[in-house]
Scaffold this active site. Structure first.
Site, PDB file in Angstrom:
ATOM      1  N   LYS A  21     -73.509  -3.359 -21.270  1.00  0.00           N
ATOM      2  CA  LYS A  21     -73.692  -1.942 -20.951  1.00  0.00           C
ATOM      3  C   LYS A  21     -74.015  -1.253 -22.274  1.00  0.00           C
ATOM      4  O   LYS A  21     -73.376  -0.265 -22.676  1.00  0.00           O
ATOM      5  CB  LYS A  21     -72.416  -1.388 -20.285  1.00  0.00           C
ATOM      6  N   ASP A  42     -65.235 -10.351 -14.602  1.00  0.00           N
ATOM      7  CA  ASP A  42     -64.267 -10.319 -13.513  1.00  0.00           C
ATOM      8  C   ASP A  42     -64.957  -9.824 -12.246  1.00  0.00           C
ATOM      9  O   ASP A  42     -64.852 -10.429 -11.174  1.00  0.00           O
ATOM     10  CB  ASP A  42     -63.105  -9.389 -13.889  1.00  0.00           C
ATOM     11  N   ASP A  62     -66.628 -12.202  -8.780  1.00  0.00           N
ATOM     12  CA  ASP A  62     -66.236 -12.017  -7.370  1.00  0.00           C
ATOM     13  C   ASP A  62     -67.475 -11.775  -6.517  1.00  0.00           C
ATOM     14  O   ASP A  62     -67.602 -12.300  -5.412  1.00  0.00           O
ATOM     15  CB  ASP A  62     -65.301 -10.801  -7.209  1.00  0.00           C
ATOM     16  N   ASP A 121     -74.838  -2.738 -14.254  1.00  0.00           N
ATOM     17  CA  ASP A 121     -75.099  -2.131 -12.944  1.00  0.00           C
ATOM     18  C   ASP A 121     -76.335  -2.777 -12.295  1.00  0.00           C
ATOM     19  O   ASP A 121     -76.336  -3.095 -11.099  1.00  0.00           O
ATOM     20  CB  ASP A 121     -75.228  -0.606 -13.036  1.00  0.00           C
ATOM     21  N   TYR A 151     -59.444  -5.890 -21.487  1.00  0.00           N
ATOM     22  CA  TYR A 151     -58.248  -6.554 -20.974  1.00  0.00           C
ATOM     23  C   TYR A 151     -57.162  -6.678 -22.045  1.00  0.00           C
ATOM     24  O   TYR A 151     -55.977  -6.750 -21.719  1.00  0.00           O
ATOM     25  CB  TYR A 151     -58.588  -7.977 -20.497  1.00  0.00           C
TER      26      TYR A 151
END
Ligand code: IPM
Ligand code: MG
Length: 362
Positions: A190, A246, A250, A222, A135
Site C-alpha cells: 500500500k 492475513d 483467507d 485493494d 501485528y
C-alpha cells in the site's frame, strides 16, 4: 524426529486427531508429544502459551497446530487471549515465512462461489511475512496491559513497522519459491499511502535485481483483493506483509471452494516449522464432528516435506486426499449435489484407508 502436537481450541482437537491418525499409519519413527495451547491452556494454566508448551515447541523439529480462539475470551486483556498463543509461537520460534498455497482441486471446482472457468486449475502461493508489521509493532489501548494500566484510554493504536532485514529475507523466500514455479512474483503493498509499504516495495525491488530470471510486479492491496476474485489465475507467487497476507490468504483460500481444504507452513531460518490449517477454530461447529480435517492432514504433509525431510510420505498423504475426493467423500463445507456427506472422523478414516490401500467406498 520430534513433533509437538498442539490441538488448541474449538475444532482444533477434532481435526488434529485425524492428522495424528494419518501420521501414525505411515510407519515412520516419530516422537509426538501433545500440549495445551490457546483458550484450553488459559483454562488449565492461566496463560494461552504456557512456558512448558513453548519449551516443547522449541525443542521439537516441527509443530502440528490446530487452531485457537473462542468468542468467550473476547473480554480478556489482550496478552491473555488465545490468539496470543499462535503469535507468541511465531515470534519466539522466528517463524517469519508463512506459505499459504491456494490450490483448487479438480473435484471441488463446483464448491467454489466463483465460476468454474475462473478457478479450474488454480494454483497460487501466498507468502505472508509472519513476525513483523502492525501485528508486532507497539500497541496501546484499553486491553493492552494485563494489569489494566490503560483502563480509561480514549485512543488506541498499533504500530506498523518493518526493518530492512525483515523485508529482505521474506523477499528472498518469495523469489526462491518462484524459481521452483512459474518464475513470477507479485509483491502486494500500500505504497501509495503507507510509508512502511513504500519501504517494503523499494526493498523487494532491490532484492529482485538478484533474481533477473524472476519477473516481479507490484500491486496495491485493494487492487490485489479485487484481482483475486476477478482473475485469480493471473497470480502465481504473491508476497506480502503480515496484515495484508492475513486478509488475502483467507480470500484466496475461499476461491478454492473452502478454507477447510488449505494447509499452511510457517518456517524459520533453520527450516523448523509450524504447520496449521489456514482456517480458524470455528467454535460454532466445534464438538459436532463435522469439521473438515483435510487442511490439517495436508498441513501434516507439508510438515513431512519441509521440516522432516520425508517427501515420499508427504506425497502419499496428498495422493490419499485426492483419492478420497475422487471417491466423492465430502464434509459439509465442500459438499455438493451428488457427493457423499461425511463427518470429520469418517473423512480421517477414508484418508487412512487410502494410505493403507484399503478400498474406499463412496
Ligand atoms: C491466521 C489467523 C491468526 C492471524 C490469528 C488467529 C491470530 O487469522 O493465522 O491467519 O491473524 O494471523
Ligand atoms: Mg487469518
Amino acid at each position: 524426529m520430534k513433533i509437538a502436537v498442539l490441538p488448541g481450541d474449538g475444532i482444533g482437537t477434532e481435526i488434529v486427531a485425524e492428522a495424528v491418525r494419518v501420521l501414525d499409519v505411515l510407519d515412520l519413527k516419530f516422537e509426538m508429544e501433545t500440549a495445551l495451547v490457546g483458550g484450553a491452556a488459559y483454562e488449565a494454566h492461566g496463560h494461552p502459551l504456557p512456558e512448558s508448551t513453548l519449551k516443547l515447541a522449541k525443542e521439537s523439529d516441527a509443530v502440528l497446530f490446530g487452531a485457537v480462539g473462542d468468542w468467550k475470551y473476547d473480554k480478556l486483556d489482550r496478552p491473555l487471549r488465545p490468539e496470543q498463543a499462535i503469535l507468541g509461537l511465531r515470534k519466539n520460534l522466528g517463524l517469519f515465512a508463512n506459505f499459504r498455497p491456494a490450490i483448487c482441486y479438480e473435484q471441488l471446482v463446483g464448491a467454489s462461489s466463483l465460476k468454474p472457468e475462473l478457478i479450474a486449475g488454480l494454483d497460487i502461493l501466498i507468502i505472508r511475512e509472519l513476525t513483523g508489521d502492525i501485528y508486532f509493532g507497539a500497541p496501546r489501548g484499553r486491553r493492552t496491559a494485563v494489569d489494566g494500566h490503560f483502563p480509561g484510554a480514549e485512543e488506541a493504536f498499533d504500530t506498523m513497522r518493518y526493518s530492512r532485514p525483515e523485508v529482505e529475507r521474506i523477499a528472498r523466500v518469495a523469489f526462491e519459491a518462484a524459481r521452483k514455479r512459474s518464475k513470477r512474483v507479485t509483491s502486494v503493498d500500500k505504497a501509495n499511502v503507507l510509508e512502511t509499504f513504500q519501504f517494503w516495495k523499494d526493498i523487494v525491488t532491490e532484492v529482485g535485481k538478484e533474481y533477473p530470471d524472476v519477473e516481479l510486479d507490484h500491486m496495491y492491496v485493494d487492487n490485489a483483493a479485487m484481482q483475486l476474485v476477478k482473475a485469480p489465475k493471473k497470480f502465481d507467487v504473491v508476497v506480502t506483509g503480515n496484515m495484508f497476507g492475513d486478509i488475502l490468504s483467507d480470500e484466496a483460500a475461499m476461491l478454492t471452494g473452502s478454507i477447510g481444504m488449505l494447509p499452511s507452513a510457517s518456517l524459520n531460518a533453520s527450516n523448523q516449522g509450524l504447520y496449521e490449517p489456514s482456517h480458524g477454530s470455528a467454535p460454532d461447529i466445534a464438538g459436532k464432528g463435522v469439521a473438515n480435517p483435510l487442511a490439517t492432514i495436508l498441513s501434516a504433509a507439508m510438515m513431512l516435506r519441509f521440516s522432516l525431510n520425508q517427501p515420499e510420505a508427504a506425497a502419499r498423504i496428498e495422493s490419499a486426499v485426492q483419492q478420497v475426493l475422487a471417491a466423492g467423500l465430502r464434509t459439509g463445507d465442500i459438499w455438493s449435489e451428488g457427493t457423499k456427506r461425511v463427518g470429520t472422523r469418517e473423512m480421517g478414516d477414508a484418508v487412512v484407508a487410502a494410505i493403507t490401500k484399503k478400498t474406499i467406498t463412496g
